[in-house]
Design an enzyme around this catalytic site. Structure first.
Site, mmCIF file in Angstrom:
data_model
loop_
_atom_site.group_PDB
_atom_site.id
_atom_site.type_symbol
_atom_site.label_atom_id
_atom_site.label_comp_id
_atom_site.label_asym_id
_atom_site.label_seq_id
_atom_site.Cartn_x
_atom_site.Cartn_y
_atom_site.Cartn_z
ATOM 1 C CB CYS A 111 -1.132 -0.067 1.677
ATOM 2 S SG CYS A 111 -2.036 -1.455 1.470
ATOM 3 C CG HIS A 235 -3.899 2.949 1.850
ATOM 4 N ND1 HIS A 235 -4.025 2.817 0.778
ATOM 5 C CD2 HIS A 235 -3.619 1.673 2.894
ATOM 6 C CE1 HIS A 235 -4.047 1.360 0.831
ATOM 7 N NE2 HIS A 235 -3.731 0.863 1.559
ATOM 8 C CG ASN A 265 -6.550 -1.584 1.766
ATOM 9 O OD1 ASN A 265 -5.635 -1.100 0.478
ATOM 10 N ND2 ASN A 265 -6.219 -1.720 1.952
HETATM 11 N N1 ACO Z 1 -18.293 -9.035 9.031
HETATM 12 C C1 ACO Z 1 -19.357 -9.887 10.178
HETATM 13 N N2 ACO Z 1 -18.075 -9.988 11.110
HETATM 14 C C2 ACO Z 1 -17.059 -10.201 10.420
HETATM 15 C C3 ACO Z 1 -16.470 -9.672 9.789
HETATM 16 C C4 ACO Z 1 -17.017 -9.141 8.156
HETATM 17 N N3 ACO Z 1 -16.965 -9.396 7.544
HETATM 18 N N4 ACO Z 1 -14.823 -9.804 9.468
HETATM 19 C C5 ACO Z 1 -14.775 -10.431 10.706
HETATM 20 N N5 ACO Z 1 -15.910 -10.327 11.012
HETATM 21 C C6 ACO Z 1 -15.736 -10.527 12.977
HETATM 22 C C7 ACO Z 1 -14.283 -11.071 13.474
HETATM 23 O O1 ACO Z 1 -14.750 -12.903 13.703
HETATM 24 C C8 ACO Z 1 -14.846 -11.131 15.150
HETATM 25 O O2 ACO Z 1 -15.813 -12.024 15.441
HETATM 26 P P1 ACO Z 1 -15.421 -12.687 17.356
HETATM 27 O O3 ACO Z 1 -15.992 -11.620 18.097
HETATM 28 O O4 ACO Z 1 -16.640 -13.171 17.203
HETATM 29 O O5 ACO Z 1 -14.300 -13.267 16.951
HETATM 30 C C9 ACO Z 1 -15.464 -9.670 14.992
HETATM 31 O O6 ACO Z 1 -15.946 -9.978 13.642
HETATM 32 C C10 ACO Z 1 -14.888 -8.849 15.397
HETATM 33 O O7 ACO Z 1 -13.507 -8.473 14.406
HETATM 34 P P2 ACO Z 1 -12.553 -7.798 14.931
HETATM 35 O O8 ACO Z 1 -11.112 -8.526 13.576
HETATM 36 O O9 ACO Z 1 -12.245 -7.319 16.030
HETATM 37 O O10 ACO Z 1 -12.986 -6.494 13.573
HETATM 38 P P3 ACO Z 1 -11.963 -5.051 13.947
HETATM 39 O O11 ACO Z 1 -12.620 -3.562 14.348
HETATM 40 O O12 ACO Z 1 -10.419 -4.726 13.751
HETATM 41 O O13 ACO Z 1 -12.864 -5.175 12.630
HETATM 42 C C11 ACO Z 1 -10.545 -4.501 10.708
HETATM 43 C C12 ACO Z 1 -12.000 -5.335 11.467
HETATM 44 C C13 ACO Z 1 -11.954 -4.015 9.543
HETATM 45 C C14 ACO Z 1 -10.238 -5.625 9.662
HETATM 46 C C15 ACO Z 1 -9.450 -3.953 11.223
HETATM 47 O O14 ACO Z 1 -8.998 -4.527 12.271
HETATM 48 C C16 ACO Z 1 -9.072 -3.169 10.098
HETATM 49 O O15 ACO Z 1 -9.344 -2.415 8.964
HETATM 50 N N6 ACO Z 1 -7.875 -3.157 9.797
HETATM 51 C C17 ACO Z 1 -6.666 -2.715 9.234
HETATM 52 C C18 ACO Z 1 -6.163 -3.824 8.350
HETATM 53 C C19 ACO Z 1 -6.334 -3.240 6.686
HETATM 54 O O16 ACO Z 1 -6.440 -2.366 6.599
HETATM 55 N N7 ACO Z 1 -5.684 -4.280 6.160
HETATM 56 C C20 ACO Z 1 -5.429 -3.361 4.959
HETATM 57 C C21 ACO Z 1 -4.078 -3.155 4.434
HETATM 58 S S1 ACO Z 1 -3.049 -2.957 5.427
HETATM 59 C C22 ACO Z 1 -3.292 -1.608 5.649
HETATM 60 O O17 ACO Z 1 -3.384 -0.991 4.738
HETATM 61 C C23 ACO Z 1 -2.991 -0.318 6.285
#
Ligand code: ACO
Length: 308
Positions: A111, A235, A265
């Site tokens: 990214c 980003h 993204n």
């Molecule tokens: N739909 C429904 N539920 C979901 C989904 C989905 N698509 N994905 C995960 N869950 C569930 C999980 O299983 C978890 O369930 P549980 O509590 O029963 O275990 C619950 O939702 C919470 O999951 P978390 O991982 O705690 O959710 P979080 O609030 O952290 O959000 C996310 C997840 C959106 C991926 C976030 O952590 C994020 O954006 N991280 C950054 C990652 C990123 O942007 N990566 C891209 C490249 S790197 C960069 O560009 C910075």
């Protein structure tokens, strides 16, 4: 000597995949995706190759810059989803565009690819080794997304953004800071010939902290105050990451650009696509101070403060 982005272009495929479409594919909901990420829909390249998208974005950037293909000295293409393992997608782009006097290379910085490319391009322009550089960020992430994994498949989209950067004009890079830390490689990586894997929660915290740190450093190095920055273009990974960054930098969200709701993204393509759209909306104007920042797999991260 200037470092001027003379022209910008972008391309996204026509095919739209909405959160409601994803509800039919995995156990998720529009409500979960919207509140956790800010994403409503993303584009999917069904017929386009990576080079097709890069080509279409580049044509627009060249036209806007009023620079002919044969005036380009270097093509830098940032991608983690090339069409072939080699040759570089930049070479295929060079031939398609008819940039007959350019050498062409790909860079892999996930990214942060567009910002790394901007840093390399600035050095070549400042040293006089090049006059005009075509910098492209393009991704076909749909081909490495595991469409059965709800924790990643809702986040990503396809697209390309391009910039023609020249050593004349009134633009400048006031300060830039780039960083890498391979110790975190397993937080976000692509399996060999396989899928993208990610530890979202850890990445979220690292993204906010690392982007904030490099942004603060470039602001300090450039000797400007936050009030002078017209626009921050981060980003586009997650609207909550952008909000947390804005809070840390004490910049109101009105001065933080986001189009994540439309494209998700798009990795290396996200900043040039956002720049193009911000310009079209009148939010990015010539002479403005604009702060670009990104973080991605590697880990890689960085920030550049430009006079646009
Ligand atoms: N739909 C429904 N539920 C979901 C989904 C989905 N698509 N994905 C995960 N869950 C569930 C999980 O299983 C978890 O369930 P549980 O509590 O029963 O275990 C619950 O939702 C919470 O999951 P978390 O991982 O705690 O959710 P979080 O609030 O952290 O959000 C996310 C997840 C959106 C991926 C976030 O952590 C994020 O954006 N991280 C950054 C990652 C990123 O942007 N990566 C891209 C490249 S790197 C960069 O560009 C910075």
């Amino acid at each position: 000597m200037g470092i001027t982005i003379k022209g910008l272009g972008f391309y996204v495929p026509d095919k739209i995949l909405t959160n409601f479409d994803l509800e039919k594919m995995v156990d998720t909901s529009d409500e979960w995706i919207t509140t956790r990420t800010g994403i409503k829909e993303r584009r999917i390249a069904e017929i386009e190759s990576l080079v097709d998208m890069a080509y279409k974005a580049s044509l627009i950037a060249l036209e806007e810059a009023r620079i002919k293909a044969e005036e380009i000295d270097v093509i830098i293409l940032a991608t983690l989803t090339p069409d072939l393992s080699f040759p570089a997608s930049a070479c295929l782009l060079q031939s398609r565009l008819g940039c007959t006097k350019a050498y062409a290379l790909d860079i892999s910085a996930a990214c942060s690819g567009f910002l790394y490319g901007l840093e390399i391009a600035s050095g070549l322009l400042e040293s006089g080794r090049a006059k005009n550089i075509l910098l492209v960020g393009a991704e076909k992430l749909s081909q490495i997304v595991d469409w059965t994994d709800r924790s990643t498949c809702v986040l990503f989209g396809d697209g390309a953004g391009a910039a023609v950067i020249s050593s004349d004009g009134d633009g400048e890079v006031l300060a830039s800071v780039m960083r890498s830390d391979g110790g975190y490689w397993d937080i976000l990586y692509g399996e060999k010939c396989g899928y993208l894997r990610m530890k979202g929660k850890e990445l979220f915290k690292l993204a906010v902290r690392s982007m904030a740190e490099v942004c603060e450093e470039v602001i300090k190095r450039a000797g400007v105050s936050v009030e002078n920055i017209s626009l921050v273009i981060p980003h586009q990974a997650n609207i909550r990451i952008m909000q947390a960054l804005a809070e840390r930098l004490q910049i109101p969200m009105e001065r933080v650009y986001s189009n994540i709701h439309k494209y998700g993204n798009t990795s290396a393509a996200s900043i040039p696509i956002a720049m193009y759209e911000a310009m079209g909306e009148g939010k990015l104007r010539r002479g403005d101070l604009v702060l670009l920042t990104a973080m991605g797999g590697g880990l890689t991260w960085g920030a550049s403060l430009l006079r646009f």
